[in-house]
Motif scaffolding. Structure first.
Motif, PDB file in Angstrom:
ATOM      1  N   TYR A  16     -10.369  25.819  -8.184  1.00 60.71           N
ATOM      2  CA  TYR A  16     -11.120  26.351  -7.692  1.00 60.71           C
ATOM      3  C   TYR A  16     -10.559  28.037  -8.249  1.00 60.71           C
ATOM      4  N   ARG A  17      -9.318  27.241  -8.770  1.00 54.76           N
ATOM      5  CA  ARG A  17      -8.616  29.235  -9.675  1.00 54.76           C
ATOM      6  C   ARG A  17      -9.669  28.692 -11.217  1.00 54.76           C
ATOM      7  N   GLN A  18      -9.568  27.954 -11.406  1.00 56.25           N
ATOM      8  CA  GLN A  18      -9.896  28.433 -12.959  1.00 56.25           C
ATOM      9  C   GLN A  18     -11.622  28.024 -12.856  1.00 56.25           C
ATOM     10  N   THR A  19     -11.944  28.245 -11.714  1.00 61.09           N
ATOM     11  CA  THR A  19     -13.432  28.294 -11.946  1.00 61.09           C
ATOM     12  C   THR A  19     -13.662  30.002 -11.545  1.00 61.09           C
ATOM     13  N   MET A  20     -12.725  30.100 -10.555  1.00 58.97           N
ATOM     14  CA  MET A  20     -13.526  31.696 -10.471  1.00 58.97           C
ATOM     15  C   MET A  20     -12.456  32.331 -11.303  1.00 58.97           C
ATOM     16  N   HIS A  21     -11.446  31.779 -12.119  1.00 59.85           N
ATOM     17  CA  HIS A  21     -10.997  32.849 -13.050  1.00 59.85           C
ATOM     18  C   HIS A  21     -12.476  32.961 -14.122  1.00 59.85           C
ATOM     19  N   TYR A  22     -13.386  31.405 -14.529  1.00 61.21           N
ATOM     20  CA  TYR A  22     -13.956  31.770 -15.664  1.00 61.21           C
ATOM     21  C   TYR A  22     -15.221  33.014 -14.868  1.00 61.21           C
ATOM     22  N   LEU A  23     -15.115  32.945 -13.622  1.00 57.38           N
ATOM     23  CA  LEU A  23     -16.567  33.181 -13.195  1.00 57.38           C
ATOM     24  C   LEU A  23     -16.225  35.234 -13.404  1.00 57.38           C
ATOM     25  N   GLU A  24     -15.140  34.825 -13.150  1.00 52.88           N
ATOM     26  CA  GLU A  24     -14.153  36.795 -12.979  1.00 52.88           C
ATOM     27  C   GLU A  24     -15.191  37.370 -13.961  1.00 52.88           C
ATOM     28  N   LEU A  43     -18.597  24.765   3.144  1.00 51.48           N
ATOM     29  CA  LEU A  43     -19.639  25.294   1.934  1.00 51.48           C
ATOM     30  C   LEU A  43     -18.955  26.461   1.149  1.00 51.48           C
ATOM     31  N   THR A  44     -18.415  26.011  -0.170  1.00 47.10           N
ATOM     32  CA  THR A  44     -18.435  27.541  -0.674  1.00 47.10           C
ATOM     33  C   THR A  44     -19.087  28.047  -1.733  1.00 47.10           C
ATOM     34  N   GLU A  45     -20.149  28.764  -1.501  1.00 47.59           N
ATOM     35  CA  GLU A  45     -20.822  29.139  -2.421  1.00 47.59           C
ATOM     36  C   GLU A  45     -20.250  30.367  -2.971  1.00 47.59           C
ATOM     37  N   ILE A  46     -20.385  30.549  -4.066  1.00 47.46           N
ATOM     38  CA  ILE A  46     -20.307  31.700  -5.270  1.00 47.46           C
ATOM     39  C   ILE A  46     -21.815  32.260  -5.155  1.00 47.46           C
ATOM     40  N   TYR A  47     -22.239  33.493  -5.394  1.00 48.63           N
ATOM     41  CA  TYR A  47     -23.047  34.337  -5.910  1.00 48.63           C
ATOM     42  C   TYR A  47     -22.875  35.066  -7.138  1.00 48.63           C
ATOM     43  N   LEU A  48     -22.965  34.706  -8.402  1.00 50.32           N
ATOM     44  CA  LEU A  48     -22.943  36.025  -8.966  1.00 50.32           C
ATOM     45  C   LEU A  48     -24.494  36.834  -9.228  1.00 50.32           C
ATOM     46  N   LEU A  49     -24.271  37.837  -9.382  1.00 47.05           N
ATOM     47  CA  LEU A  49     -24.663  38.912  -9.415  1.00 47.05           C
ATOM     48  C   LEU A  49     -24.603  39.976 -10.456  1.00 47.05           C
TER      49      LEU A  49
END
Ligand code: PEP
Ligand code: MN
Length: 375
Positions: A16-24, A43-49
């Motif tokens: 999760y941390r790696q994923t968030m680091h990349y997306l942010e 379920l966790t959904e991440i919206y990229l806006l």
């Protein structure tokens, strides 16, 4: 773009941390996280806006916590249906399931008046195996001198009676954000004998500050009425306001449109839009035949227009019916003339079941047709 994480991904996981680091750290992209608690998994959904056009779906899907990515269109980002979007619709609240494939009936008083009437209503619901109702305590009225509801004063005895009769969800309109706290404080004090679905009335569909306040809490699901004088798209965007603030447990309610052309009904019945809303969004769809039709007129077949309108909505796949009943309509403080009577409840419920079953059978006919086409 929407990234859906593997079910039950913990916020402490390295993945999760790696994923968030990349997306942010994606340039020009902001990230919004939505948690959805289902019956068996989270379920966790991440919206990229923002500037997401150049993002590569495969690259997002390669991130360690991501199960799959969906490219979403601009409209109804959270509540909408997007291409290749296989996400489920709906949610469970206080043990009651709400989805685009089942049906719940919320029969009850337009406005709470006296304990005796609330008792009679809830007893009738219990006798008929129903676990949901509508009870108005805060009433927005066209005329400022009309009765505006008993407000927070009636909440304790309404909720206690609901608990006593096994009612799990009470749909209750609120007209100001302070009402959320009044309801919550009262339920908490009583030990939560029942649940509440917050209703946004047609006059408040575009009250954006109210929508945002309701959207910021996730304790209570929301029933959003279609605005009676605006387009469907504008009303669906109002629903998206709730979701964009964090609460995606929203049911969309058709309740007729204000136009002289609707006569002899109070509003122009718009239940042909049930399947359209289900196509455009993942929200369960409710119909309110009482506020659409607005009278107890019946046709020569002996069936009330309110019942015919209900049948039209349910046979087209509606997932919820919000309907006015009253044990003594002549004594009702609001909307007595359109209320159904206690002795009409069993037949009405039977009619609704028949229509819901027919909707399922109708789907099967067209599934067969699809099967033949691909053979
Ligand atoms: C209601 O359901 O009590 C009501 C006032 O409905 P609407 O907001 O659709 O007029
Ligand atoms: Mn009413």
């Amino acid at each position: 773009m929407l990234a859906i994480l593997h079910p039950n991904t913990s916020l402490d996981d390295d993945a999760y941390r790696q994923t968030m680091h990349y997306l942010e750290n994606l340039p020009g992209v902001s990230v919004r996280v939505h948690e959805i608690q289902g019956a068996s998994q989270r379920l966790t959904e991440i919206y990229l806006l923002g500037d997401t056009k150049s993002l590569d779906k495969e690259e997002i899907e390669a991130l360690p916590a991501v199960e799959r990515a969906i490219r979403i269109s601009d409209d109804y980002r959270i509540l909408g249906r997007h291409r290749d979007d296989r996400r489920q619709s709906g949610f469970t609240y206080n043990g009651v399931e709400f989805s685009q494939s089942n049906l719940n009936v919320f029969a009850g008083l337009c406005a709470v008046d006296v304990p005796e009437h609330v008792e009679m209503m809830m007893q009738a619901l219990e006798d008929n195996g129903e676990v949901c109702t509508r009870m108005g305590a805060y009433k927005p009225r066209t005329n400022p001198y009309s009765f505006q509801g008993h407000g927070k004063g009636c909440l304790p005895w309404v909720f206690e009676k609901a608990g006593k009769h096994g009612i799990k969800v009470v749909a209750m309109e609120i007209t100001h954000e302070s009402h959320i706290e009044e309801i919550d404080t009262c339920l908490e004090k009583l030990g939560r004998p029942t649940g509440v679905m917050l209703q946004v009335g047609t006059r408040n569909t575009q009250n954006f500050e109210l929508l945002k306040a309701i959207g910021r809490q996730s304790t209570y699901p929301v029933l959003l009425k279609r605005g009676f004088g605006i387009t469907l798209n504008e009303s669906l965007n109002a629903a998206e306001y709730l979701a964009s603030e964090g609460n995606a447990n929203v049911i969309f309610c058709l309740r007729g449109m204000k136009t002289e052309a609707g006569q002899p009904h109070r509003n122009m019945v718009d239940f042909a839009h049930v399947p359209a809303v289900k196509r455009l969004t993942r929200m369960p769809v409710c119909v309110d035949p009482s506020h659409s039709v607005g009278s107890r007129e019946k046709s020569p077949d002996g069936v009330l227009d309110v019942m015919h309108a209900t049948a039209q909505g349910v046979i087209a796949g509606a997932n919820m019916v919000l309907v006015d009943f009253h044990p003594k309509p002549e004594k009702a403080l609001v909307d007595g003339p359109q209320a159904l009577l206690m002795n009409e409840l069993p037949a009405y419920l039977e009619d609704i079941r028949l229509c819901h079953d027919t909707w399922k059978k109708r789907q099967a006919i067209y599934q067969r047709l699809k099967g033949e086409a691909t053979e």
